[in-house]
Every structure is written in structure tokens, then in C-alpha cells.
Design an enzyme around this catalytic site. Sequence first.
Site, short mmCIF file in Angstrom:
data_model
loop_
_atom_site.label_atom_id
_atom_site.label_comp_id
_atom_site.label_asym_id
_atom_site.label_seq_id
_atom_site.Cartn_x
_atom_site.Cartn_y
_atom_site.Cartn_z
N SER A 147 8.26 1.51 9.63
CA SER A 147 9.49 0.72 9.69
C SER A 147 10.27 0.94 8.40
O SER A 147 9.69 1.34 7.37
CB SER A 147 9.15 -0.77 9.83
OG SER A 147 10.30 -1.58 9.67
N TYR A 160 4.41 -8.35 7.34
CA TYR A 160 4.88 -7.19 8.09
C TYR A 160 5.28 -6.05 7.15
O TYR A 160 4.90 -4.90 7.35
CB TYR A 160 6.06 -7.60 8.98
CG TYR A 160 6.61 -6.48 9.82
CD1 TYR A 160 5.91 -6.02 10.95
CD2 TYR A 160 7.84 -5.89 9.53
CE1 TYR A 160 6.42 -5.00 11.73
CE2 TYR A 160 8.35 -4.87 10.31
CZ TYR A 160 7.64 -4.43 11.41
OH TYR A 160 8.14 -3.41 12.19
#
Length: 262
Positions: A147, A160
Site C-alpha cells: 500500500s 495497517y
Amino acid sequence: MAASVAQTLRGKVALITGASSGIGSATAVLFSKLGASLALTGRKENNLAQVGAECEKNGGEKPLLISGDLTVDADVKRIVDGTMKHFGKLNILVNNAGIIELGSIENTSMDQYDRVFNANVRSVYQLTMLCTPYLVGTKGSIVNISSVNGIRSFANVLAYCMSKSSIDQMTRCVALELAPKGVRCNCVNPGVIVTNLQKRGGLNDEQYAAFLERSKETHALGRPGEPNEVAKTIAFLASDDSSYITGASLPVDGGRHAMCPR
């Protein structure tokens, strides 16, 4: 997608995780169009079946569908064993499955932290470890889905961000370890992509709509991305067209990684 990518994927066996939705399903459909043989895994059997049917409808062969939970060790082993029993080889591993949870250092519980790391890091480690002997045998390719959160820092998604940074580091280390054996390992770093990831992470419909609207300002290209845009990059990295690329983290984020507040 260039014809050469199709030529280098045709006849290859690819295992794609998180294939029942979002980037994973888009990647499965694209790989199928490009002639790859697919083992698809995900937690939602009905969604996985729909993706399998879509692959066939687009002219691909019937994929092997293996439902399972990648945070369960026995399921991970069953997925790898099932793939090898069915196809007898493995050329491409796409580690796509992952989750997001909201929270800062002040309010992210250890249960949340463990859920995120078990899904986003530990499962990827285990699956890659089990697949490595087969990928060495075919001089294959690994593509991890990280990501923009792995290369830039954002508040209130702490666990995350940490998990995706771990995937970026794992990508580089595995690339160095397996390069002498002819296996490449790269990752893509998507920005905001229109999937259900953020909704599953806790945003309601109104919050998600506002999140997508805000993405027009936080991405240089002025919009969130689509799953097929990431899938095309995954296909490139999985194919022989990227034969001299390994250990790379490739942003597919509309320029978000290059932006700074002013």
C-alpha cells in the site's frame, strides 16, 4: 495489456489470494484473459464462485477455487497442497489478501494489532515460505500487494501502516534471498482504490463517500484508482516483461506517494 505480457503468462500457474473481491478479483479476471491457469482463494465462497464464473465467461479456463482463512495455518497448507495436486507446478504467487483497521497508538487494541498483522504479514510469510520450493522449481515470480501506507505515514491507521511497511521490507529481503535461484519478488503499493476495503475496516456509507471525495485532493491525478489499474501492474510484474526487476516497491497510487502538505 501488451501482447508480450499475454504471451509470457499463457500456460503459467498463478495462485492469487483475496481473489473474491477488489484488486484480487480484478487480477484473477485479467490473468484469466491473458491465458494463465488460476488457483484462487478467499474467505467468501459465493463471491469466489462468482469470480471463477467471470474468469470462464471471459474465455479463460475454469479456475481452481479453494476457500479458506489465511490466518489459519492448516488452511494455508491446504491451499498450497491443493494447488500443487491440481496443477503440479506453480509459477506465480500473488499475495493480495489483507485487512485494514482504524486506530492510533492511543486506541488500537492488541487484538486489533494481532488481527492486522496475522492477516497482512504472518499469513503472507507462511504462504510464501510454503510456495517457495515450487517457485524455485519454475524460476517463478512473487507479487505482494502492499500500500502507499507502506511508504508514507498516515495517522489513525497505525497497525495497517506498520503491516504494509513490513510487506515492503519482506519483499526486498525475499528478493535478495531468492534472486540467486531465479525467483523475482516485487510489490505494488496502491493508493485509494475503489473497493470495499475501507468499508470492511469500519467506514459507513456516508464516511466512505466522503473518503472517496477527499481522495480527489490527496492524489495528484485527482481521483481514486480502479482495481483493474492495479491488476495490470501486477500482471506486468508477474510476467517476463519485468524480467530485470526484483525487490521493487511500485506505487500505483495516482501520485499520492509524491505529495506533501503545504
